[in-house]
Motif scaffolding. Structure first.
Motif, mmCIF file in Angstrom:
data_model
loop_
_atom_site.group_PDB
_atom_site.id
_atom_site.type_symbol
_atom_site.label_atom_id
_atom_site.label_comp_id
_atom_site.label_asym_id
_atom_site.label_seq_id
_atom_site.Cartn_x
_atom_site.Cartn_y
_atom_site.Cartn_z
ATOM 1 N N ASP A 1 -0.146 -6.148 -7.030
ATOM 2 C CA ASP A 1 0.846 -5.199 -7.533
ATOM 3 C C ASP A 1 0.685 -4.966 -9.039
ATOM 4 O O ASP A 1 0.894 -3.854 -9.526
ATOM 5 C CB ASP A 1 2.262 -5.708 -7.240
ATOM 6 C CG ASP A 1 2.589 -5.679 -5.743
ATOM 7 O OD1 ASP A 1 1.852 -5.013 -4.994
ATOM 8 O OD2 ASP A 1 3.570 -6.321 -5.343
ATOM 9 N N GLY B 1 -2.827 -2.997 -9.305
ATOM 10 C CA GLY B 1 -3.078 -1.816 -8.470
ATOM 11 C C GLY B 1 -4.417 -1.880 -7.752
ATOM 12 O O GLY B 1 -4.893 -0.874 -7.222
ATOM 13 N N ARG C 1 4.463 10.608 -5.181
ATOM 14 C CA ARG C 1 3.050 10.345 -4.944
ATOM 15 C C ARG C 1 2.489 11.163 -3.773
ATOM 16 O O ARG C 1 1.453 11.817 -3.889
ATOM 17 C CB ARG C 1 2.882 8.849 -4.668
ATOM 18 C CG ARG C 1 1.583 8.487 -3.993
ATOM 19 C CD ARG C 1 1.469 7.001 -3.736
ATOM 20 N NE ARG C 1 0.247 6.746 -2.983
ATOM 21 C CZ ARG C 1 -0.190 5.546 -2.640
ATOM 22 N NH1 ARG C 1 0.492 4.483 -2.986
ATOM 23 N NH2 ARG C 1 -1.314 5.406 -1.952
ATOM 24 N N THR D 1 0.807 -1.220 0.000
ATOM 25 C CA THR D 1 0.000 0.000 0.000
ATOM 26 C C THR D 1 0.841 1.272 0.000
ATOM 27 O O THR D 1 0.294 2.358 -0.037
ATOM 28 C CB THR D 1 -0.925 0.045 1.232
ATOM 29 O OG1 THR D 1 -0.121 -0.149 2.393
ATOM 30 C CG2 THR D 1 -1.983 -1.019 1.169
ATOM 31 N N GLY E 1 2.987 2.034 -2.344
ATOM 32 C CA GLY E 1 3.201 2.485 -3.710
ATOM 33 C C GLY E 1 4.666 2.805 -3.919
ATOM 34 O O GLY E 1 5.523 2.483 -3.097
#
Lengths: 565, 565
Positions: free
Chosen positions: B305, B308, B413, B200, B202
């Motif tokens: 993964d 997503g 991000r 989670t 990313g």
């Protein structure tokens, strides 16, 4: 440490949202930032101060034989339900459920949880035990304010003592009293030990350590003459008792059109100290009359402590009208069957005035003992400045103060509720006797700032300063200046001094301002002019005094200053 | 420290509830007690170990220029909503509301919250910044277990790097990689850096530090030959590709009564590596076919993964029947219009077998490229022991391991989501590039015990032992023995050695057992027999070797042992 690599976001101006000096200065000097109301991020300088405070507290706890533990911050409901505080703590306790729907609470204090660990004790031979931790506490404060002064999340050093009996508790309590006195002295916080209300802790008595400060949320009654000090929630005074005449054979009703207040009634020959003030409260759901002398004010915490009520509120006018047949302004307790709790100052009073429970009518000639059924006598009134000290008789001062520590004689309440029993010397299982002892770490930081600042910023005591010394390169583009400063910095650092070098590409004025704002006790300035003379300037933050010291003696000079600080 | 005054509740027997050695030993040796599932109280010995671990981690963080902060544990929902993780974190995040009804979460990690502080950065000149904290993390684990290994509340050292670009992030990431390698070496934990899924978090990639241990919850594919190591969630292997015949011009349906499994179908001339395994998943609400070779297993994290997807579950039989007209056992992707994601091992395969989407019927002669519309190709299969290492070709081992650290290249991000922008050298506002770096402190403690124990208890490395030395008074009722032991104890204590004296009124055997169980590296025994000879016994916990040393040389001898440890 190099200032150029530190994150110290100082602000040029005072932040608009901050009132208390500590709040304003900790924001402006780059120590803290608010995440949301009541939750602060501690930036690098604040973490350094916090860890020094923790170090001092830990040393003093260890010195009295306390053992450090770390208990969870997130608690199951069960121990809180057993002690009765799951309900009692009300909205101040953050509550949640886990993925299975089990009730949890964020720890606002840890009596219950330390008690669960103490269940493993089994003999008086293991007592006393002193256990402490530094753990985050969470409290859903109705009004978080003052920066670090009142937050919803903070580090507390909380300690718990376990003794076989009350005599043992007294010894433990005195040990913490002494340790707290030493801690606050080392932190540089003026601390007044005060008689205090135990609030939701319960127990046999408590002492608050109070730091006098304008921004304090508490009021302390204090006699400088004899040292008497008590939280206003507990303070008493030696009021002279008025001498009453014999009065009437029975209360006599009379018309008082438009009279609503104590003041209004004085026009009818009733001075405030001859009136009975009748308040109506709802205590745990039960309507109760609360009586005080007309010129006295109720302290609500005293009412809570006297009755043990968990829920307390003033009654609504409609509830009062229903119960007594009149509205506030004409209320009285004569002939009323509701529970009555009266302040001690009304004992033995005769020939008094009070409301008649008929709008616009009052009674005179009331003899409290004869005419009113008082269920409970208690100390309910709030003392006022100038009243005689109960100990020495000199006038009391009322000062604002910050509560910086609180120590409680809990007794066996938690041990009984949670089953903490040991075998006594006779082989009988008995509940242990507990005490609890708390210091809020970040609040202590704020209290230090409240009592150690000037118009240019914070003035940390050496023992808690984030750095003891700042070496300032006045012209950072001058390699000779920088080189000489680095030598002094290196010498101090190698000698174990907490030192920072301000090596930023900023003007000297900016650096001086930041060193002053952040409150570093000593500044060593190396600049072109001094270099030509072979000297550095050593400036004490507290006094502003500057001395010129030969470059090669600067480090030793500063170390001597620190050693004598 | 005197053992008689410490709270060290050792247990005679292994606790029934504990499986993992660290869980069993930390309970039995009096280090921890469970408050409720997933929440442990750390008793005095554990607090000592924890603080030594923290000290080592802090030193290594400071050494790479990271600055310590402390950010709140209780968070407003807003930053989590902005990053999209308020939803993504699902049930693992403890959520609550305050008295005003505002949504709050207990921090399970702090990317969002550090980003809110980083908004105050404004220029590339301030970068890189390295910020870290030791803060409690809360995670509502579905199955807390293994004592300190997987809890709902634990201390994490989490660090965050802020760089102007990805090249800077690479430098920061490498610095943490180095620091972590040094930290685990100093803690005595064997640590294998592994290519890992970022989950989670990313971002652009991550490395897990894995401690091989039977009780580990993770699987690592490892090639001892070349050092390749990857979490099974990311590991690949160099599988030889089967060579297929040309197959049929089109798929051909045939009857397969009663065939439900890959194995069943082999009876029809279809070995596992010539079958297509068709799984049906619901990814964020959308029914999706997942194809693997018949003899391969899906790794669900790889599916997450690759897609997503935030929500992932296997489809229910009824959903499958509705969508495909058949039940598992006869499923296939030929001619199906649902989204299809296929494992790389199926690329270029021909002459394959798969289900016909009619119960009890299959297809043969399937050419994947010709007959199936694959939307996404991805690495989905879990490697198996013995497969060739993708780097060196030697057989891979699959070992169980404990994740003891995880470092992430996050990219921009969080900076984009939370508005963390600075001016670059061209005066343009750009989002900063972040990394995040975590070590669980109490899990590290458990991992040390997993790798440092024997049948008699824990065997702490000196660097993290609660005490380095225990001086045991073999006969505590003998004043001469006690006096000689106290001299050695005093000499060690005054020399700064972390030493405890076992002065309890217990038999020597009980004391020896407790010193061994609690894992103190060196024991100095003073007893009557030795005293007569003028010697103390020095015993090393790790080897059990005992030496006789003259009483007046004992302290110096132990100090020499510690210095060389």
């Amino acid at each position: 440490m190099r200032w150029s690599q530190m994150f110290v976001p100082t602000l040029r101006d005072d932040p608009a949202e901050a009132d208390a000096p500590s709040h304003r200065l900790l924001l402006r000097a780059g120590y803290v930032r608010q995440l949301t109301a009541g939750h602060y991020s501690l930036l690098p300088l604040a973490v350094r101060v916090r860890s020094k405070i923790i170090g001092i507290v830990r040393q003093e706890m260890d010195a009295i034989g306390a053992q450090e533990m770390l208990l969870p911050a997130l608690h199951p409901a069960e121990p809180w339900r057993r002690s009765g505080r799951w309900e009692l703590m009300g909205q101040e306790m953050f509550r949640l459920q886990d993925r299975r729907g089990a009730d949890l609470a964020l720890g606002m204090t840890h009596e219950e949880i330390f008690a669960t660990v103490a269940r493993e004790l089994n003999s008086y031979k293991q007592l006393p035990q002193q256990w402490y931790q530094f753990q985050t506490k969470f409290r859903d404060e109705p009004r978080p304010k003052g920066g670090l002064m009142r937050t919803r999340e903070f580090t507390m050093k909380d300690a718990y003592s376990f003794d076989i009996d009350r005599a043992g508790l007294d010894v433990s309590f005195d040990a913490y009293h002494g340790a707290y006195t030493r801690i606050f002295a080392r932190l540089g916080i003026p601390a007044l030990p005060c008689d205090a209300s135990s609030g939701t802790m319960g127990g046999a008595g408590s002492t608050e350590f109070m730091c006098p400060a304008d921004v304090g949320e508490d009021l302390v009654a204090h006699s400088p003459a004899c040292g008497y000090a008590a939280n206003i929630e507990r303070a008493t005074s030696a009021l002279p008792e008025p001498s009453d005449g014999p009065g009437l054979p029975a209360p006599e009703r009379f018309d008082t059109p438009g009279v609503r207040t104590i003041d209004d009634l004085t026009a009818y020959g009733a001075p405030g100290d001859r009136q009975i003030k009748t308040l109506v409260y709802v205590l745990d759901g039960a309507l109760t009359l609360v009586l005080l002398r007309g010129d006295h004010a109720l302290n609500e915490q005293k009412l809570v402590d006297a009755t043990g009520a968990a829920g307390i509120r003033a009654a609504e006018p409609a509830e009062i009208q229903d119960a007594l047949g009149a509205l506030p302004g004409s209320l009285g307790a004569v002939g009323v069957s509701l529970p009555v709790i009266a302040d001690e100052a009304l004992r033995r009073r005769r020939d008094m005035f009070t409301g008649a429970n008929i709008d616009d009518m009052h009674l005179r000639g009331v003899d409290v003992a004869r005419d009113i059924t008082v269920g409970t006598w208690a100390d309910l009134r709030e003392v006022a400045a100038g009243e005689p000290c109960p100990r020495c008789g000199e006038p009391l001062e009322i000062v604002r103060a910050i509560e910086i520590g609180h120590i409680f004689k809990l007794g066996d309440r938690y041990a009984r509720a949670l089953g903490v029993e040991v075998l006594d010397p006779d082989g009988k299982r008995v509940p242990v006797v507990m005490g609890s002892y708390g210091i809020g770490v970040e609040r202590a930081m704020a209290a230090i700032v409240e009592t150690h600042h000037d118009e240019r910023g914070i003035v940390w005591p050496v023992a808690v300063a984030p750095f003891q010394v700042a070496v300032v390169i006045a012209q950072s583009d001058d390699a000779d200046v920088a080189g000489a400063a680095e030598l002094i910095y290196g010498a101090l650092r190698d000698a174990g001094v907490d030192v920072v070098i301000d090596d930023r590409a900023e003007r000297a004025g900016v650096k001086f301002r930041d060193v002053e704002l952040t409150g570093i006790p000593y500044r060593v300035t190396v600049g072109r002019r001094g270099l030509a003379e072979g000297v550095a300037e050593v400036t004490a933050r507290a006094t502003g005094d500057t001395e010129k010291v030969p470059l090669d003696a600067a480090a030793a000079h500063v170390r001597a200053l620190l050693a004598s600080a």
